[in-house]
Design a protein around this motif. Structure first.
Motif, PDB file in Angstrom:
ATOM      1  N   SER A  25       0.821  -1.202   0.000  1.00  0.00           N
ATOM      2  CA  SER A  25       0.000   0.000   0.000  1.00  0.00           C
ATOM      3  C   SER A  25       0.862   1.261   0.000  1.00  0.00           C
ATOM      4  O   SER A  25       0.556   2.236  -0.685  1.00  0.00           O
ATOM      5  N   SER A  32      -5.168   2.208  -1.787  1.00  0.00           N
ATOM      6  CA  SER A  32      -5.838   2.430  -0.497  1.00  0.00           C
ATOM      7  C   SER A  32      -6.603   1.192  -0.030  1.00  0.00           C
ATOM      8  O   SER A  32      -6.763   0.975   1.175  1.00  0.00           O
ATOM      9  N   ARG A  33      -7.062   0.374  -0.970  1.00  0.00           N
ATOM     10  CA  ARG A  33      -7.738  -0.871  -0.578  1.00  0.00           C
ATOM     11  C   ARG A  33      -6.794  -1.762   0.213  1.00  0.00           C
ATOM     12  O   ARG A  33      -7.207  -2.452   1.138  1.00  0.00           O
ATOM     13  N   ALA A  35      -4.377  -0.866   2.172  1.00  0.00           N
ATOM     14  CA  ALA A  35      -4.221  -0.354   3.542  1.00  0.00           C
ATOM     15  C   ALA A  35      -5.376  -0.826   4.423  1.00  0.00           C
ATOM     16  O   ALA A  35      -5.162  -1.235   5.573  1.00  0.00           O
ATOM     17  N   SER A  36      -6.586  -0.803   3.892  1.00  0.00           N
ATOM     18  CA  SER A  36      -7.740  -1.294   4.652  1.00  0.00           C
ATOM     19  C   SER A  36      -7.625  -2.791   4.909  1.00  0.00           C
ATOM     20  O   SER A  36      -7.914  -3.264   6.013  1.00  0.00           O
ATOM     21  N   SER A  38      -4.871  -4.515   5.067  1.00  0.00           N
ATOM     22  CA  SER A  38      -3.791  -4.682   6.030  1.00  0.00           C
ATOM     23  C   SER A  38      -4.283  -4.425   7.450  1.00  0.00           C
ATOM     24  O   SER A  38      -4.012  -5.203   8.371  1.00  0.00           O
ATOM     25  N   ALA A  39      -5.008  -3.348   7.630  1.00  0.00           N
ATOM     26  CA  ALA A  39      -5.496  -2.989   8.961  1.00  0.00           C
ATOM     27  C   ALA A  39      -6.413  -4.065   9.533  1.00  0.00           C
ATOM     28  O   ALA A  39      -6.269  -4.465  10.690  1.00  0.00           O
ATOM     29  N   MET A  40      -7.342  -4.554   8.721  1.00  0.00           N
ATOM     30  CA  MET A  40      -8.263  -5.578   9.217  1.00  0.00           C
ATOM     31  C   MET A  40      -7.518  -6.859   9.594  1.00  0.00           C
ATOM     32  O   MET A  40      -7.822  -7.486  10.606  1.00  0.00           O
ATOM     33  N   ALA A  80     -10.191  -8.937   3.642  1.00  0.00           N
ATOM     34  CA  ALA A  80      -8.890  -8.598   3.061  1.00  0.00           C
ATOM     35  C   ALA A  80      -8.680  -9.294   1.720  1.00  0.00           C
ATOM     36  O   ALA A  80      -8.111  -8.698   0.793  1.00  0.00           O
ATOM     37  N   LEU A  83     -10.641  -7.315  -0.973  1.00  0.00           N
ATOM     38  CA  LEU A  83     -10.007  -6.034  -1.332  1.00  0.00           C
ATOM     39  C   LEU A  83      -8.699  -6.246  -2.095  1.00  0.00           C
ATOM     40  O   LEU A  83      -8.405  -5.520  -3.047  1.00  0.00           O
ATOM     41  N   GLY A 102     -16.974  -8.338   6.808  1.00  0.00           N
ATOM     42  CA  GLY A 102     -17.182  -7.309   7.823  1.00  0.00           C
ATOM     43  C   GLY A 102     -18.275  -7.695   8.810  1.00  0.00           C
ATOM     44  O   GLY A 102     -18.127  -7.516  10.023  1.00  0.00           O
TER      45      GLY A 102
END
Length: 121
Positions: A25, A32-33, A35-36, A38-40, A80, A83, A102
């Motif tokens: 990312s 940006s997808r 990064a999301s 990765s965070a999850m 993940a 995305l 989610g």
């Protein structure tokens, strides 16, 4: 317990994938997808480890806590994975995969709450 070891292993893989996706990312264009994703993965890898620790201490109901923990792994993988596939392949894993992941993660957090309430005193 074998299920605990499996989940700890999955958490390790999720953490490694999270770091790789964070790097992708940071260095990719319009990523940006990732990064999301990765965070999850990173948040829920940590949640798996914490939930296993709470289970082994007897602070959560065993069955409900185990279901919640598997839900973290499955939900984060769906979210993940969808995305990441959208980023690199240009299409979804399957229709509504990310929202399904989610919802599974949300349900898993609620299951942790229930596991705490239902734990043996």
């Amino acid at each position: 317990m074998p299920a605990h070891r499996l989940l700890i292993g999955l958490a390790g893989l999720m953490g490694a994938a999270a770091v790789a996706l964070a790097a992708a990312s940071a260095h990719g264009a319009d990523a940006s997808r990732l990064a999301s994703a990765s965070a999850m993965l990173l948040f829920h890898a940590s949640a798996i480890l914490a939930t296993i620790a709470l289970l082994t201490r007897g602070l959560l109901h065993d069955g409900i806590g185990l279901v919640a923990t598997f839900g973290f792994a499955i939900g984060a993988a769906l979210f993940a994975g969808d995305l990441t596939l959208r980023q690199y392949a240009g299409h979804a894993l399957f229709p509504m995969a990310a929202p399904t992941g989610g919802m599974v993660m949300i349900a898993s957090w609620l299951a942790v709450t229930l596991a705490a309430v239902a734990a043996k005193r």
